[in-house]
Design a protein around this motif. Structure first.
Motif, PDB file in Angstrom:
ATOM      1  N   UNK A  44      48.077 -19.538  33.571  1.00 32.69           N
ATOM      2  CA  UNK A  44      47.789 -18.107  33.379  1.00 32.69           C
ATOM      3  C   UNK A  44      49.082 -17.340  33.107  1.00 32.69           C
ATOM      4  N   UNK A  45      50.134 -17.679  33.825  1.00 31.58           N
ATOM      5  CA  UNK A  45      51.421 -17.012  33.628  1.00 31.58           C
ATOM      6  C   UNK A  45      51.960 -17.285  32.217  1.00 31.58           C
ATOM      7  N   UNK A  46      51.847 -18.528  31.747  1.00 29.52           N
ATOM      8  CA  UNK A  46      52.317 -18.862  30.401  1.00 29.52           C
ATOM      9  C   UNK A  46      51.579 -18.043  29.347  1.00 29.52           C
ATOM     10  N   UNK A  47      50.272 -17.893  29.530  1.00 30.15           N
ATOM     11  CA  UNK A  47      49.487 -17.091  28.588  1.00 30.15           C
ATOM     12  C   UNK A  47      49.926 -15.631  28.616  1.00 30.15           C
ATOM     13  N   UNK A  48      50.117 -15.083  29.808  1.00 29.98           N
ATOM     14  CA  UNK A  48      50.523 -13.674  29.942  1.00 29.98           C
ATOM     15  C   UNK A  48      51.881 -13.429  29.303  1.00 29.98           C
ATOM     16  N   UNK A  49      52.825 -14.353  29.510  1.00 35.74           N
ATOM     17  CA  UNK A  49      54.160 -14.195  28.932  1.00 35.74           C
ATOM     18  C   UNK A  49      54.123 -14.328  27.410  1.00 35.74           C
ATOM     19  N   UNK A  50      53.295 -15.224  26.901  1.00 32.18           N
ATOM     20  CA  UNK A  50      53.152 -15.369  25.451  1.00 32.18           C
ATOM     21  C   UNK A  50      52.564 -14.099  24.845  1.00 32.18           C
ATOM     22  N   UNK A  51      51.584 -13.516  25.538  1.00 33.80           N
ATOM     23  CA  UNK A  51      50.976 -12.274  25.074  1.00 33.80           C
ATOM     24  C   UNK A  51      51.990 -11.129  25.082  1.00 33.80           C
ATOM     25  N   UNK A  84      52.516  -2.573  29.365  1.00 39.67           N
ATOM     26  CA  UNK A  84      52.135  -3.972  29.513  1.00 39.67           C
ATOM     27  C   UNK A  84      50.915  -4.021  30.431  1.00 39.67           C
ATOM     28  N   UNK A  85      49.836  -4.538  29.929  1.00 35.46           N
ATOM     29  CA  UNK A  85      48.579  -4.552  30.677  1.00 35.46           C
ATOM     30  C   UNK A  85      48.289  -5.917  31.279  1.00 35.46           C
ATOM     31  N   UNK A  86      47.486  -5.896  32.332  1.00 37.03           N
ATOM     32  CA  UNK A  86      47.081  -7.142  32.987  1.00 37.03           C
ATOM     33  C   UNK A  86      45.904  -7.765  32.241  1.00 37.03           C
ATOM     34  N   UNK A 107      41.438 -12.011  28.691  1.00 38.81           N
ATOM     35  CA  UNK A 107      41.919 -11.216  27.561  1.00 38.81           C
ATOM     36  C   UNK A 107      42.916 -10.164  28.038  1.00 38.81           C
ATOM     37  N   UNK A 108      43.841  -9.830  27.154  1.00 43.23           N
ATOM     38  CA  UNK A 108      44.863  -8.821  27.459  1.00 43.23           C
ATOM     39  C   UNK A 108      44.917  -7.827  26.307  1.00 43.23           C
ATOM     40  N   UNK A 129      44.181  -9.886  22.752  1.00 41.15           N
ATOM     41  CA  UNK A 129      44.423 -11.317  22.550  1.00 41.15           C
ATOM     42  C   UNK A 129      43.648 -12.065  23.632  1.00 41.15           C
ATOM     43  N   UNK A 130      43.225 -13.275  23.306  1.00 40.03           N
ATOM     44  CA  UNK A 130      42.320 -14.019  24.178  1.00 40.03           C
ATOM     45  C   UNK A 130      42.892 -15.395  24.505  1.00 40.03           C
ATOM     46  N   UNK A 131      42.662 -15.814  25.741  1.00 36.47           N
ATOM     47  CA  UNK A 131      43.116 -17.137  26.175  1.00 36.47           C
ATOM     48  C   UNK A 131      42.057 -18.174  25.823  1.00 36.47           C
TER      49      UNK A 131
END
Length: 467
Positions: free
Chosen positions: A383-390, A106-108, A98-99, A77-79
């Motif tokens: 960045x945190x919001x994107x990571x949590x959504x992913x 759970x990847x960084x 991208x994650x 998935x991409x921001x």
């Protein structure tokens, strides 16, 4: 009268060769930075659209396959690029865009721009935010450091007084004269950036009002610097002393204060190393349910609970595929482990940010920097919001895949999903937090800027009154 003073000061500024050379250099830097940043912005957007489309196609075209194999096959998935990242790229250069989402892990975020650059990138890069935050305050110093000292050195105060010019009118005249060149440059830059963004097919949603708030933040930053420069010029006896003192303030505000804040935050609330963090997660994962191991203690308890609930004596008699059921419960436990440790990591980051923001009171640079990144949606919170959504999407994906096997087969059977099954998984979608939330989170930063402007303005007014 004030207009006459402004006109006189501007004429002197424009006659100064140093001003012409420095503004010429700044103008060239701004044009180059805008062109480079816009090209990078367009390229990143194009890559985002293509990568998102290709990744979805790869997922949907897997063909007939066991759902758990598809879970390990995973997907990226991409921001999306924020429109105002054209002005301030914030931490996006270092955090990755991208994650990779897969079963059990759970990847960084990965593939950051910084990882593809040479060691020369440590010296910094030419960007609009760099010029706005560092270079334009220098131009302000060049314009205004001798606003009052030159009157003392030339003995022209008596002439000004004899013409009926009060201290207050003189102050406002010099204040506007120092500000006008910088405000003109900044306004043109923001207008051009706005016109470019409003006429670009962007993956994000551009808003003139958001750009306007960012403009106001930078405007306050320059007003504060103008107040400080005029204050120093008022209390200094010589232009050389005023220049050095103004440069010292610039270094302290823009370089020393951020470094102090960074070191203090890191020493008070340190991050664990990657090895330490991974070890903590691995230890907690061993304590709970392992979806792959039916002999795991927690797995045996789960089996007993399932048999009791459905009143059967064998997992073969359960009305669903118990293997997939156990796999899903293992995923849910692992997701809780990751949530626990990443929540702790986020708490550390929040504590560090509080230290940063509490120290922001010592420098106008820090609150402006925080506001610039937050409004541009390139700060840590974005960045945190994107990571949590992913991560939420990853968990739902595993639930969908394990559910396919659980509902469509029995224990011991190897289920093969049809080629059309993967299209039923909803697409990943990410949108930035509403702008009012960004403002609410950064109200304190705006208050600090207003406080700096008010205090420095009052100091200049009273010093000028008794000058």
């Amino acid at each position: 009268m004030i207009f006459s003073i402004v006109k006189k000061e501007l004429q002197e500024i424009l006659r100064d060769g140093r001003f012409k050379i420095s503004t010429g250099i700044v103008f060239i830097l701004l044009v180059v930075a805008l062109v480079l940043t816009f090209n990078q912005y367009q390229h990143s957007n194009q890559q985002y659209v293509e990568a998102q489309k290709n990744e979805r196609s790869l997922w949907e075209e897997q063909g007939e396959k066991n759902p758990h194999s598809a879970a390990h096959y995973g997907n990226y998935v991409f921001k999306p690029k924020s429109p105002l990242s054209l002005i301030d790229q914030g931490i996006e250069k270092y955090t990755g865009i991208s994650i990779f989402l897969e079963a059990h892990n759970r990847n960084e975020a990965q593939f950051s721009n910084a990882s593809d650059q040479t060691s020369l990138s440590r010296f910094g890069e030419l960007s609009l935010s760099f010029i706005l935050l560092y270079i334009l305050p220098l131009i302000l110093i060049l314009i205004g450091y001798d606003s009052y000292t030159k009157e003392l050195e030339k003995g022209t105060f008596a002439i000004l007084k004899s013409q009926g010019i009060s201290n207050t009118k003189l102050l406002f005249g010099k204040w506007f004269a120092v500000l006008i060149p910088i405000i003109t440059i900044t306004t043109l830059l923001f207008l051009i950036a706005g016109l470019i963004l409003s006429n670009t097919n962007d993956v994000g949603v551009f808003s003139w009002s958001t750009l306007g708030v960012l403009y106001i933040a930078y405007l306050l930053y320059y007003l504060i610097f103008t107040n400080v420069i005029l204050f120093i010029s008022l209390v200094a006896k010589k232009s050389g002393v005023a220049l050095v003192s103004s440069l010292v303030f610039w270094v302290l505000a823009c370089f020393i204060a951020p470094k102090i804040a960074s070191n203090l935050a890191d020493s008070k609330y340190p991050y664990p190393t990657h090895q330490e963090f991974s070890k903590r997660i691995a230890e907690d994962r061993k304590k709970g349910l392992d979806g792959h191991n039916p002999w795991n203690e927690e797995a045996k308890k789960l089996e007993e609970e399932a048999l009791k609930k459905y009143n059967v004596d064998s997992v073969h008699k359960l009305p669903f595929n118990y293997n997939a059921y156990r796999m899903q419960k293992g995923e849910e436990y692992q997701a809780k482990v990751y949530a626990k440790h990443y929540s702790w990591l986020d708490d550390q980051a929040q504590k560090q940010e509080k230290v940063y923001k509490s120290i922001s009171i010592i420098s106008p640079f820090l609150p402006t920097r925080f506001l610039s990144m937050a409004i541009s949606r390139t700060d840590y919170q974005s960045h945190r919001d994107f990571s949590e959504t992913a991560e939420t999407y990853r968990v739902k994906t595993q639930e969908f895949l394990n559910g396919l096997t659980e509902k469509n087969s029995k224990y011991g059977e190897r289920y093969i999903a049809s080629a059309n099954a993967w299209k039923k998984l909803p697409k990943f979608e990410y949108t930035n937090a509403p702008f009012y939330q960004v403002l609410n989170r950064n109200t304190f930063m705006m208050l600090i800027l207003f406080m700096w402007f008010t205090i420095t303005g009052v100091l200049v007014f009273f010093i000028n009154k008794n000058h």
